[in-house]
Design a protein around this motif. Structure first.
Motif, PDB file in Angstrom:
ATOM      1  N   MET A 405       1.093  -1.515  -0.029  1.00  0.00           N
ATOM      2  CA  MET A 405      -0.359  -0.051  -0.225  1.00  0.00           C
ATOM      3  C   MET A 405       0.991   1.132  -0.170  1.00  0.00           C
ATOM      4  SD  MET A 405      -3.152  -1.226   3.324  1.00  0.00           S
ATOM      5  CE  MET A 405      -3.983  -0.175   2.178  1.00  0.00           C
ATOM      6  N   CYS A 406       0.679   2.146  -1.342  1.00  0.00           N
ATOM      7  CA  CYS A 406       1.365   3.457  -0.638  1.00  0.00           C
ATOM      8  C   CYS A 406       0.587   4.308   0.379  1.00  0.00           C
ATOM      9  CB  CYS A 406       1.317   4.136  -2.165  1.00  0.00           C
ATOM     10  SG  CYS A 406      -0.278   4.837  -2.765  1.00  0.00           S
ATOM     11  N   GLU A 407       1.151   5.082   0.582  1.00  0.00           N
ATOM     12  CA  GLU A 407       0.842   6.081   2.313  1.00  0.00           C
ATOM     13  C   GLU A 407      -0.503   6.509   1.702  1.00  0.00           C
ATOM     14  OE1 GLU A 407       2.673  10.061   4.532  1.00  0.00           O
ATOM     15  OE2 GLU A 407       4.048   9.279   3.050  1.00  0.00           O
ATOM     16  N   ALA A 408      -0.927   7.198   0.135  1.00  0.00           N
ATOM     17  CA  ALA A 408      -1.944   7.593  -0.040  1.00  0.00           C
ATOM     18  C   ALA A 408      -2.832   6.523   0.075  1.00  0.00           C
ATOM     19  CB  ALA A 408      -2.669   7.989  -1.317  1.00  0.00           C
ATOM     20  N   GLU A 409      -2.568   5.163   0.127  1.00  0.00           N
ATOM     21  CA  GLU A 409      -4.086   4.514  -0.076  1.00  0.00           C
ATOM     22  C   GLU A 409      -4.512   4.279   1.326  1.00  0.00           C
ATOM     23  OE1 GLU A 409      -4.260  -0.353  -1.485  1.00  0.00           O
ATOM     24  OE2 GLU A 409      -2.578   1.043  -2.231  1.00  0.00           O
ATOM     25  N   PHE A 410      -2.931   4.062   2.190  1.00  0.00           N
ATOM     26  CA  PHE A 410      -3.013   3.936   3.615  1.00  0.00           C
ATOM     27  C   PHE A 410      -4.119   4.758   4.608  1.00  0.00           C
ATOM     28  CE2 PHE A 410      -1.255   4.548   7.505  1.00  0.00           C
ATOM     29  CZ  PHE A 410      -0.677   3.352   8.408  1.00  0.00           C
ATOM     30  N   LEU A 411      -3.924   6.214   4.082  1.00  0.00           N
ATOM     31  CA  LEU A 411      -3.934   7.308   4.939  1.00  0.00           C
ATOM     32  C   LEU A 411      -5.841   6.906   4.311  1.00  0.00           C
ATOM     33  CD1 LEU A 411      -2.089  10.518   4.309  1.00  0.00           C
ATOM     34  CD2 LEU A 411      -2.358   8.754   6.265  1.00  0.00           C
ATOM     35  N   ASP A 412      -5.913   7.014   3.003  1.00  0.00           N
ATOM     36  CA  ASP A 412      -7.529   6.395   2.236  1.00  0.00           C
ATOM     37  C   ASP A 412      -8.019   5.444   3.083  1.00  0.00           C
ATOM     38  OD1 ASP A 412      -9.551   7.210   0.485  1.00  0.00           O
ATOM     39  OD2 ASP A 412      -9.559   5.902   0.047  1.00  0.00           O
ATOM     40  N   ALA A 413      -7.325   4.314   3.859  1.00  0.00           N
ATOM     41  CA  ALA A 413      -7.788   3.445   4.600  1.00  0.00           C
ATOM     42  C   ALA A 413      -8.299   3.266   5.703  1.00  0.00           C
ATOM     43  CB  ALA A 413      -6.878   1.778   4.040  1.00  0.00           C
ATOM     44  N   LEU A 414      -7.806   4.511   6.318  1.00  0.00           N
ATOM     45  CA  LEU A 414      -8.067   4.976   7.737  1.00  0.00           C
ATOM     46  C   LEU A 414      -9.633   6.023   7.814  1.00  0.00           C
ATOM     47  CD1 LEU A 414      -4.627   5.350   8.999  1.00  0.00           C
ATOM     48  CD2 LEU A 414      -6.084   3.658   9.445  1.00  0.00           C
ATOM     49  N   ASP A 415      -9.404   6.626   6.922  1.00  0.00           N
ATOM     50  CA  ASP A 415     -10.461   7.689   7.063  1.00  0.00           C
ATOM     51  C   ASP A 415     -12.134   6.668   6.813  1.00  0.00           C
ATOM     52  OD1 ASP A 415     -12.774   9.400   6.009  1.00  0.00           O
ATOM     53  OD2 ASP A 415     -11.135  10.435   4.055  1.00  0.00           O
ATOM     54  N   PRO A 416     -12.800   7.216   7.677  1.00  0.00           N
ATOM     55  CA  PRO A 416     -13.797   6.429   8.001  1.00  0.00           C
ATOM     56  C   PRO A 416     -14.896   7.260   6.245  1.00  0.00           C
ATOM     57  CG  PRO A 416     -13.525   6.670  10.653  1.00  0.00           C
ATOM     58  CD  PRO A 416     -12.393   8.063   8.737  1.00  0.00           C
ATOM     59  N   ARG A 417     -15.352   8.270   5.649  1.00  0.00           N
ATOM     60  CA  ARG A 417     -16.176   8.364   4.777  1.00  0.00           C
ATOM     61  C   ARG A 417     -16.119   7.620   3.809  1.00  0.00           C
ATOM     62  NH1 ARG A 417     -19.649  12.464   6.050  1.00  0.00           N
ATOM     63  NH2 ARG A 417     -19.017  12.945   7.192  1.00  0.00           N
ATOM     64  N   LYS A 418     -14.204   7.177   3.350  1.00  0.00           N
ATOM     65  CA  LYS A 418     -13.910   6.475   2.331  1.00  0.00           C
ATOM     66  C   LYS A 418     -14.391   5.333   2.832  1.00  0.00           C
ATOM     67  CE  LYS A 418     -11.542   9.728  -0.231  1.00  0.00           C
ATOM     68  NZ  LYS A 418     -10.594  10.015  -0.001  1.00  0.00           N
ATOM     69  N   ILE A 419     -14.285   4.729   3.771  1.00  0.00           N
ATOM     70  CA  ILE A 419     -14.534   3.270   4.213  1.00  0.00           C
ATOM     71  C   ILE A 419     -16.277   2.725   3.586  1.00  0.00           C
ATOM     72  CG2 ILE A 419     -14.709   1.473   6.200  1.00  0.00           C
ATOM     73  CD1 ILE A 419     -12.481   2.736   7.494  1.00  0.00           C
ATOM     74  N   ILE A 420     -17.244   3.936   4.618  1.00  0.00           N
ATOM     75  CA  ILE A 420     -19.008   3.776   4.212  1.00  0.00           C
ATOM     76  C   ILE A 420     -18.222   3.384   2.408  1.00  0.00           C
ATOM     77  CG2 ILE A 420     -20.743   4.735   4.212  1.00  0.00           C
ATOM     78  CD1 ILE A 420     -19.462   3.394   7.047  1.00  0.00           C
ATOM     79  N   ALA A 421     -17.660   4.674   2.017  1.00  0.00           N
ATOM     80  CA  ALA A 421     -18.089   4.866  -0.386  1.00  0.00           C
ATOM     81  C   ALA A 421     -17.708   3.416  -0.321  1.00  0.00           C
ATOM     82  CB  ALA A 421     -17.512   5.922  -0.549  1.00  0.00           C
ATOM     83  N   ASN A 422     -16.578   2.867   0.195  1.00  0.00           N
ATOM     84  CA  ASN A 422     -16.378   1.580  -0.629  1.00  0.00           C
ATOM     85  C   ASN A 422     -16.848   0.211   0.221  1.00  0.00           C
ATOM     86  OD1 ASN A 422     -13.872   1.217  -1.939  1.00  0.00           O
ATOM     87  ND2 ASN A 422     -13.306  -0.581   0.635  1.00  0.00           N
ATOM     88  N   ARG A 423     -18.110   0.374   0.437  1.00  0.00           N
ATOM     89  CA  ARG A 423     -18.843  -0.758   0.985  1.00  0.00           C
ATOM     90  C   ARG A 423     -19.658  -0.965  -0.281  1.00  0.00           C
ATOM     91  NH1 ARG A 423     -15.609  -1.719   4.333  1.00  0.00           N
ATOM     92  NH2 ARG A 423     -15.699  -1.733   6.650  1.00  0.00           N
ATOM     93  N   LYS A 424     -20.104  -2.211  -0.913  1.00  0.00           N
ATOM     94  CA  LYS A 424     -20.474  -2.732  -2.183  1.00  0.00           C
ATOM     95  C   LYS A 424     -21.080  -3.796  -2.181  1.00  0.00           C
ATOM     96  CE  LYS A 424     -16.370  -2.067  -5.006  1.00  0.00           C
ATOM     97  NZ  LYS A 424     -15.299  -1.296  -3.629  1.00  0.00           N
ATOM     98  N   THR A 425     -21.624  -3.958  -0.677  1.00  0.00           N
ATOM     99  CA  THR A 425     -22.350  -5.691  -0.757  1.00  0.00           C
ATOM    100  C   THR A 425     -23.763  -4.932  -0.452  1.00  0.00           C
ATOM    101  OG1 THR A 425     -21.937  -5.611   1.630  1.00  0.00           O
ATOM    102  CG2 THR A 425     -20.711  -6.941   0.306  1.00  0.00           C
ATOM    103  N   LYS A 426     -24.636  -5.316  -0.952  1.00  0.00           N
ATOM    104  CA  LYS A 426     -26.102  -5.299  -0.318  1.00  0.00           C
ATOM    105  C   LYS A 426     -26.444  -4.785   1.435  1.00  0.00           C
ATOM    106  CE  LYS A 426     -29.759  -7.079  -3.722  1.00  0.00           C
ATOM    107  NZ  LYS A 426     -30.238  -5.898  -3.992  1.00  0.00           N
TER     108      LYS A 426
END
Length: 474
Positions: A405-426
């Protein structure tokens, strides 16, 4: 209009006049005499509440006094057993619809709150510990879903018991050819209940059992949400709280800083009372031979239903008084490691590491951060690289030697808003899924409401129609 036992005994008598005359079981003179007696008793009860009796054996003498003994032919083919069973079922039917109305209002408010807080991010907890970030809308939908199941069960129960016991007599039917189909229709039921023994011995008990079980389920869901909110009151800076003042909160008599959430305390107590009422309903009827009256009491069973309505009305006040602080909720999320699972997920999905290895990497990250008092947004990427290498060397030396993971990806993974947006299941917390559930749950609520409104209309029209038909004999 008070639809109590007196009301339903009168309706049953009116239906008996109309039906028996149509079947040529009463002559016109007797039908009119009986009608005049019933009308007289109703008018006297309007003036003197003591005459609003609850049993047929005390109702009939008043009709006789107003007319004569010849009107007792009206009681041929009937019994106090089927009369009271019919009254009890009719009263519980109406009480069930009252619960439905109160639950509808609560669900509507929860849907409104969910609409308002689509973008509010909050921590959610499992085993009493902060677990994952969530949108408050998705969280609320998680309570709406089981309440909609309660609502559906309530309608199913109302349909199941909208069958009329009249004509069962005591428990084996009657030689008098009472038209049970006509009696059911005149009293707003779908049809007669088939087995006469069931009509008087089991149905009045079973209806109360089912209603109480649904009520207790509603109480459990209300209590669960109340208790989850109450957890915040242990914090010095809650992210959700009751608006102060009125009946919502009160100041401690000794500690000036305290604002005790009295409204929620009382609502939690209400929920416990509803569950206790369910236990009382079941306790009263277990271990009895059929036909005993222990579980048939209108007063006791309506205490259960009215407790449920009162609980829902107080819960609605709680929901109206809630004040949610989105900024404080996000701060709470960023003060703990609810994002750690996202690290493990991304190492697996995006970089091909075994999930358990990624999980162990994320666990090392959390342990180091807590030991060094470092928050997620401040976690140094270089330290994550070092922890990753330690884990790979120990457990998966064949894997990538550098943190993929690059630094930007690492920080992105720690962002709660990005986590919610990344959810894919029904059914997930992804905004598109929340939108779908809001529309779907709203449609389900309206569907259930329409069913109850249809039943209420059927009953009201039957009563109105019976009154019009009965008036012809006055």
């Amino acid at each position: 209009m008070i639809r109590d036992e007196f009301f339903w005994i009168s309706q049953i008598n009116k239906a008996s006049v109309v039906s028996n005359f149509e079947e040529h079981l009463l002559d016109e003179a007797t039908a009119k005499l009986a009608a005049r007696g019933i009308d007289t008793v109703e008018k006297e009860a309007e003036v003197d509440a003591s005459k609003r009796v609850k049993k047929y054996i005390t109702y009939e003498p008043m009709v006789i006094a107003a007319t004569g003994p010849e009107v007792t032919i009206l009681h041929a083919g009937r019994s106090s057993q089927d009369i009271l069973s019919t009254a009890r079922v009719a009263i519980l039917r109406e009480q069930g619809m009252a619960i439905a109305d109160a639950l509808d209002t609560v669900i509507e408010k929860l849907l409104s709150l969910a609409e308002e807080h689509r973008d509010t991010l909050v921590p959610n907890y499992t085993n009493g510990v902060a677990a994952q970030p969530n949108s408050y809308a998705h969280y609320l939908l998680g309570f709406i879903a089981p309440m909609l199941r309660d609502r559906e069960r309530l309608n199913q129960c109302l349909v199941r018991y909208n069958e009329c016991p009249m004509g069962a007599t005591v428990l084996n039917g009657t030689g008098w050819p009472l038209n049970r189909d006509t009696m059911a229709r005149l009293l707003g039921f779908d049809r007669p209940r088939l087995n006469a023994f069931d009509c008087t011995c089991e149905t009045p008990v079973d209806f109360a059992l089912e209603i109480s079980a649904i009520a207790a389920s509603i109480g459990v869901h209300v209590g669960s949400m109340i208790n989850d909110i109450m957890v915040q009151y242990a914090q010095s800076r809650p992210w959700i709280i009751l608006q102060e003042g009125g009946e919502n909160t009160y100041v401690s008599s000794a500690m000036p800083q305290k604002r005790n959430p009295g409204l929620m305390n009382n609502c939690r107590g209400d929920a416990s009372d509803v569950v206790a009422e369910m236990a009382a309903v079941y306790t009263r009827v277990h271990n009895l031979v059929p036909g005993m009256v222990d579980g048939k009491s209108v007063a006791k069973n309506t205490r259960m239903t009215q407790s449920t309505v009162s609980m829902l009305q107080r819960f609605l006040k709680v929901l109206n008084a809630l004040r949610i602080n989105p900024e404080r909720a996000l701060e709470e999320l960023n003060s703990d490691w609810t994002a750690s699972q996202e690290i493990a997920d991304r190492l697996m999905l995006d970089h091909g590491l075994p999930f358990r290895i990624g999980h162990h990497v994320a666990s090392r990250m959390v342990s180091w951060a807590r030991a060094n008092n470092v928050l997620p947004k401040d976690f140094p990427y270089e330290q994550m690289q070092r922890l990753y290498k330690e884990e790979i060397l120990e457990e998966f030396p064949e894997g990538p030697q550098e943190l993929p993971m690059c630094e930007a990806e690492f920080l992105d993974a720690l962002d709660p808003r990005k986590i919610i947006a990344n959810r894919k299941t029904k059914g997930s917390a992804a905004p598109s899924e929340v939108e779908f559930m809001l529309n779907d749950f709203r449609a389900k609520l309206q569907s259930e409401r329409n069913k109850t409104d249809g039943l209420r209309k059927q009953v009201n029209e039957a009563i109105s129609g019976l009154q019009s038909a009965f008036a012809a004999y006055l």
